[in-house]
Design a protein around this motif. Structure first.
Motif, PDB file in Angstrom:
ATOM      1  N   GLY A  60      43.462 -28.578 -12.862  1.00 34.09           N
ATOM      2  CA  GLY A  60      43.458 -27.956 -11.540  1.00 34.09           C
ATOM      3  C   GLY A  60      44.367 -28.664 -10.558  1.00 34.09           C
ATOM      4  O   GLY A  60      45.234 -29.448 -10.948  1.00 34.09           O
ATOM      5  N   ALA A  61      44.162 -28.364  -9.292  1.00 35.88           N
ATOM      6  CA  ALA A  61      44.946 -28.988  -8.226  1.00 35.88           C
ATOM      7  C   ALA A  61      43.992 -29.380  -7.129  1.00 35.88           C
ATOM      8  O   ALA A  61      43.180 -28.560  -6.695  1.00 35.88           O
ATOM      9  N   GLU A  62      44.045 -30.630  -6.688  1.00 37.92           N
ATOM     10  CA  GLU A  62      43.144 -31.043  -5.618  1.00 37.92           C
ATOM     11  C   GLU A  62      43.868 -31.946  -4.628  1.00 37.92           C
ATOM     12  O   GLU A  62      44.813 -32.658  -4.979  1.00 37.92           O
ATOM     13  N   ALA A  63      43.431 -31.880  -3.370  1.00 41.33           N
ATOM     14  CA  ALA A  63      44.024 -32.696  -2.314  1.00 41.33           C
ATOM     15  C   ALA A  63      43.251 -33.997  -2.213  1.00 41.33           C
ATOM     16  O   ALA A  63      42.037 -33.993  -2.023  1.00 41.33           O
ATOM     17  N   LEU A  64      43.952 -35.118  -2.360  1.00 43.59           N
ATOM     18  CA  LEU A  64      43.264 -36.413  -2.291  1.00 43.59           C
ATOM     19  C   LEU A  64      43.158 -36.915  -0.860  1.00 43.59           C
ATOM     20  O   LEU A  64      42.306 -37.723  -0.545  1.00 43.59           O
TER      21      LEU A  64
ATOM     22  N   GLY B  16      38.287 -23.593   0.631  1.00 40.10           N
ATOM     23  CA  GLY B  16      38.278 -23.536  -0.823  1.00 40.10           C
ATOM     24  C   GLY B  16      39.328 -24.408  -1.486  1.00 40.10           C
ATOM     25  O   GLY B  16      39.716 -24.163  -2.629  1.00 40.10           O
ATOM     26  N   ILE B  17      39.815 -25.433  -0.755  1.00 39.15           N
ATOM     27  CA  ILE B  17      40.783 -26.364  -1.363  1.00 39.15           C
ATOM     28  C   ILE B  17      39.998 -27.510  -1.981  1.00 39.15           C
ATOM     29  O   ILE B  17      39.192 -28.158  -1.300  1.00 39.15           O
ATOM     30  N   ALA B  18      40.221 -27.721  -3.284  1.00 36.80           N
ATOM     31  CA  ALA B  18      39.451 -28.736  -4.001  1.00 36.80           C
ATOM     32  C   ALA B  18      39.818 -30.129  -3.523  1.00 36.80           C
ATOM     33  O   ALA B  18      40.978 -30.407  -3.209  1.00 36.80           O
ATOM     34  N   THR B  19      38.807 -30.993  -3.422  1.00 39.61           N
ATOM     35  CA  THR B  19      39.033 -32.415  -3.143  1.00 39.61           C
ATOM     36  C   THR B  19      38.144 -33.191  -4.104  1.00 39.61           C
ATOM     37  O   THR B  19      37.133 -32.656  -4.578  1.00 39.61           O
TER      38      THR B  19
ATOM     39  N   PRO C  65      50.623 -29.479 -19.558  1.00 37.49           N
ATOM     40  CA  PRO C  65      51.177 -28.796 -18.383  1.00 37.49           C
ATOM     41  C   PRO C  65      50.117 -28.673 -17.293  1.00 37.49           C
ATOM     42  O   PRO C  65      48.934 -28.513 -17.578  1.00 37.49           O
ATOM     43  N   ALA C  66      50.563 -28.749 -16.051  1.00 37.58           N
ATOM     44  CA  ALA C  66      49.627 -28.618 -14.936  1.00 37.58           C
ATOM     45  C   ALA C  66      49.194 -27.163 -14.797  1.00 37.58           C
ATOM     46  O   ALA C  66      49.877 -26.248 -15.238  1.00 37.58           O
TER      47      ALA C  66
END
Lengths: 705, 705
Positions: free
Chosen positions: B682-686, B494-497, B645-646
């Protein structure tokens, strides 16, 4: 200053027979310690204290008097000063408090005292102090009766607090440094710490001037004096936080100045700044060691655990543990042949229980060629009684004192009294492995810093148009110099800026933009716009003339709405630059230290790091290079991540030129080149904020209405 | 562990009449201090030491023995162990050294001893140690004859070095903390510091466990134990630098692990870590004070200078100086009516020379409502002799001990012996204003940290496809998971990319890129590409299919030239994202503490800051939030400079999920989500770098060839 410390004769004003009389305390101390000069008491009523007659007038004393100590009520002081003036007493100490820190009316008395002094060439220390001490002459002018005279040594103490003077004197004494002279400066109404420092730097008996300060009186003079001397100087500057300033104000009327500037000034002047009581004490002792000229360290420790602690601390300080030569290891084998001692560095002597070997080991270690410093950390087991330990200590101290390298001795005794052992040797002894290693680090680093401070400066001023700059500054009508003038000012000092033009209208700006080439930045010009970005008066990366016009119209609208009084005097069109590292180069005038220049990473890093490098001006090229080398996060300038290294020489040159602007033009109060972009192709200022002294701008306005 | 500290009877092996015999030292200490139990000596030759008969065999002793202390040569130990086994002696201490740190052959003997212990349910401490001490029972098993027993108190000391055990015992004693039990663990072949800590946490006589360590034996267990207890724990972990590790290895065979992880683990477990000798000593004393529950501080200081120092330090620690109520000021006026005392906080009592007032002032201050802590800093003038000072001190200490808030007493004496005064009171006394205020800061901050460590965890694991992730990991053929598998792994948790596709060829990549929309990033996929950017295997911001194809061809060419063995398995096409703050979220398995997760600013900040937040796994949502709050430079996440803000909750969620991956799949050795982009949306891993355990990848390869 000589007579403050070496008077042949002293008179004390304010002596009486009443219990708790402070004047009597001074007489007690002179008598008790056997002051080598003569002393007299003056009071309102005739009498005698401690066998010394109390005179009701100075006229009763026929002797020539060198120094007067005054403990009378505030209102009587002008008369006492005048009496002293008549008798040619030119040095006075007001120990009594009760001046402006209590009542504002007393300000007038202060002024009167200063006027008397000016007229008669007199100088005084105080008020609100405990006077001067010269321990070699057994002179202590403190009003509180003292029991013990501190150990005689090389320290010269100057302190803004009487309590700290007493504490430090005894602390230095207990810690094996010893003290030669001390002075408590109190409110510094006339003589200040810098006057006393000047004297201590000349006085051959003072080896290490040590200052406790809550504020600077003549910071710049102190800075220059420190740089001119070979003596090590140690300062504890407290009052580093706004909250403390309130107390200091009521205490000795010190004012808080920017503590970061003080930090930078002390470093640049080659003055060691103590950070807390322990650190200060360790530093005072470390400066009494021999300078450590290299980095190769030898450690002898009592147990494996102590050895590990020493090495941890040595690693933290970047020391190199030298590899002992075979000759040393053979010597150790001869001294302690039976033990399973691990013959390495650190030498762990945990299995050697015969303490009579220890001094031989130190001697053997001192014979290692190329060793730059020795740490000897000892934990004495109670088997060895203190007399035995003392004998070993004495021998080690003799070796240490005679050695050419610094020898730091850490000495712990289990369940015994280290203080007594410390007292018995004239050499600093440390309390634990950390302090021992810290001391060697100071003995190494301080002298490097001192050498840097003492380096001859090359004040080659850069080529610049000084008159042109003055003419530009004369055009200022408000403290904030308009953007186009600010850029011209930089250019007059040879500071690169991106190509720019000034357009009077939005349309002209668009037309001129095409001439310098797109993309461009557009900035509104108005004296009221002190923060352009926040006011919406900056647009970046405009790709064509239409975009410039559109952005310009938006600005006019926003400024009209948000800042109605602002008069837009025109638009600055500036060519956008390439990639680079954003920096801030700035300067201001510090109330204590005069003009300073700063360098910091810019943009988003200001928030993340909140750290800058500060130097007092003038700086030479070498110092500008040092600033770049010390810049927090400065690794970014050295390239990588697809960027070429920045042109550091161009950046150093820009720092020099910005500094010169501040030095040449005292009317500039603040200078803020932000951002400066440093890249492989040079360093240029993209924007400048210049604040001119308000009086100057008013004068300009009157001259050219 | 009980019998290691509370044996009824002790036998010492290796006693003889030879001078310097270490066994005799143990007998001496038992006798000299009046050990409350029974003790026996065993040696090779019959005889007597200090009136105690030496037996040649254990069989000669009829008593039931609880504990054996062994000081015989290494080779004899297995036989001694077997004798003990026969007699049912299940607790042993090997004080002798001479094991693997001297000779590798001795490893076999170590193994033999461990086997005997396993067989007979025996446990031993050592080798290479000085044994255990129980000061309440007057038991000291050190082989070196001791003179003085430390003061009895609440500390329980566990140390990896004998020398440090002795030093700290006496230091804690001198500093007013006092000590109940101590153990030196030496090489920790069987019993280690964690076993002893577990015992001390249960032992009602030990109030503050204190550990000196050079390495961790069971870091994770120590961590869990500390979190499960209400007792304050203090640790000095040395060996923080690679250089020290070499010495520690030869000393007690400790190995250096990542000191930053140790730091984070101790903090998270609510263990206070001492940083140097002074800090450690101050902390031990501070933990013996009452917890400071609020932030409102009252200061009473002996001179204005000391008051300024106190306030400086108080400001540094963020204390609030409360405004004393009128009732307090009136009370002070009654106590010292004659003086010009400045009635504020800090209360400067410099003008009050009658020290009999001081305890009344402390009493008055303790009556101030809402006060959370009191600092009382005293410099005693020599007029007051030590007996007088001692009486005042005793009274102040009584008040302090009875108070509900922490009272830190700083005590300096001019030219006198503070050590003797400290010795005379059962309360910690500090040496200077800084230590006094530091102690209050620790008394405040430690208990906050402890409460945080003790907070119940909410280990709600996030929803995830655990089996799917395991299946992906089972496809690994090399330690580095290919880029597309790594992204799928993240998605299974469930980690966004950003949207991505995999193209087998350059042409396919170009075609697929159009489907996800431009601009895109292109990355080559190959197991050998552990650093894609450096290998030229990444292209960013590609605007159309042609650009993708061109970039892909360039990559193939570069990789063929620079990294010929690499087999390009395809291309990853990834949609470029919007603006945001770049972060690193990662994890690894620490040899001492197990899986940890890290959070840091990414991109260029890695170089500039070089700081990350570390937590041992598992973390719950609250801890993930704490990590974000503690992030150095984390202010960037809170917006400003035109950025919103994040989404911090999304970031916390991502940290949780990354942590869960490491917890669920022990085969993952390293996980590196770099960059993670945090923004308002949001937060996503590139990108992700996943390192799988090599044994696992080989097994995978065998299973599915």
């Amino acid at each position: 200053m000589e007579k403050f410390f070496c008077p042949e004769s002293v008179v004390v004003f304010g002596v009486s027979n009443r219990p708790g009389n402070l004047g009597t305390g001074v007489i007690h101390n002179l008598q008790h310690f056997g002051f080598s000069g003569r002393y007299y008491a003056v009071g309102r009523e005739e009498g005698e204290v401690l066998g010394v007659p109390i005179h009701v007038s100075l006229d009763e004393i026929e002797d020539r008097i060198d120094l007067a100590v005054i403990l009378t009520p505030t209102g009587t002081m002008p008369e006492v000063f005048r009496q002293c003036a008549r008798r040619g007493i030119s040095r006075l100490i007001i120990e009594a408090g009760g001046f402006r820190e209590y009542k504002d009316e007393f300000r007038a008395i202060e002024d009167e005292l200063l006027a008397i002094c000016r007229e008669h060439g007199m100088r005084f220390i105080g008020p609100n102090c405990i006077g001067t001490m010269n321990f070699a002459r057994r002179m202590c002018l403190h009003f509180s009766p003292q029991k013990i005279l501190p150990r005689l040594g090389g320290a010269g103490l100057i302190s803004q607090s009487g309590g700290i003077t007493v504490w430090f004197s005894h602390l230095l004494s207990q810690e094996g440094v010893g003290i030669n002279k001390a002075a408590s400066v109190g409110n510094k109404l006339d003589v200040n710490e810098t006057d006393l420092l000047e004297y201590f730097l000349r006085d051959p008996e003072v080896e290490i001037p040590i200052l406790y300060l809550e504020g600077f009186s003549q910071g710049r003079r102190l800075f220059d004096l420190a740089r001119s001397s070979d003596k090590p100087i140690l300062v504890w500057k407290s009052n580093a936080y706004p909250q403390s300033a309130r107390i200091a104000h009521s205490h000795t009327a010190a004012l808080l100045a920017d503590d970061r500037v003080a930090d930078a000034a002390l470093l640049q002047a080659g003055i060691y700044r103590g950070r807390d009581a322990r650190h200060f004490t360790v530093a005072a002792k470390a400066l009494a060691l021999k300078p450590m000229k290299g980095n190769r360290l030898m450690i002898i420790a009592r147990s494996g655990g102590h050895a590990v602690m020493c090495v941890d601390r040595a690693a933290r300080h970047g020391f190199e543990l030298l590899t002992p030569p075979a000759s040393f290891l053979e010597a150790i084998a001869r001294i302690a042949p039976e033990t399973r001692i691990i013959r390495q560095n650190p030498l762990d002597i945990g299995d050697v229980f015969d303490s009579s070997c220890y001094d031989w080991m130190v001697e053997a270690a001192l014979g290692i060629p190329g060793m730059d410093g020795l740490a000897f950390v000892q934990l004495l087991t109670p088997l060895e009684d203190n007399r035995h330990s003392e004998a070993m200590m004495r021998r080690v101290v003799q070796l240490a004192a005679a050695a050419e390298v610094p020898v730091a001795i850490g000495y712990m005794i289990q369940g015994g009294d280290t203080a007594a052992l410390k007292q018995s040797v004239d050499y600093p002894v440390f309390d634990n492995p950390d302090d021992t290693l810290d001391a060697l680090a100071i003995a190494r680093d301080y002298w490097r810093m001192k050498a840097r401070a003492r380096r001859p400066r090359h004040d080659e001023a850069p080529e610049r148009d000084r008159a042109g700059a003055a003419a530009l500054l004369a055009q200022a009508r408000a403290p904030l110099l308009p953007g186009d003038l600010a850029l011209k000012l930089l250019e007059s000092y040879g500071i690169a800026t991106p190509a720019w033009v000034r357009g009077s209208t939005v349309e002209e700006a668009g037309r001129l933009a095409a001439e310098i080439g797109f993309p461009v930045a557009l900035k509104a010009i108005a004296a009221e716009l002190s923060h352009k970005t926040e006011a919406g008066a900056v647009a970046l990366d405009l790709k064509d003339a239409a975009a410039v016009r559109e952005a310009g119209r938006g600005m006019v609208e926003r400024i009209r709405q948000n800042l109605p009084p602002a008069k837009i005097a025109g638009f600055l069109v500036q060519k956008m630059g390439g990639p680079g590292i954003e920096l801030i180069v700035g300067g201001k005038r510090d109330p204590n230290f005069g003009p300073v220049v700063i360098l910091g990473l810019g943009g988003i890093f200001v928030e993340v790091l909140n750290q800058v490098v500060i130097r007092l001006l003038p700086v030479d090229r070498e110092e500008a290079r040092e600033m770049i080398a010390e810049l927090p996060g400065g690794a970014l300038l050295r390239g990588g991540r697809g960027q070429a290294p920045a042109d550091l020489e161009a950046l150093a040159d820009l720092i020099l030129r910005a500094g010169q602007l501040l030095v040449d033009h005292p009317t500039i109060q603040e200078l803020d080149l932000n951002p400066v972009r440093a890249s492989a192709s040079g360093a240029e200022a993209l924007d400048a904020r210049v604040i001119v002294e308000p009086d100057q701008t008013q004068a300009n306005a009157r001259r050219q209405p």
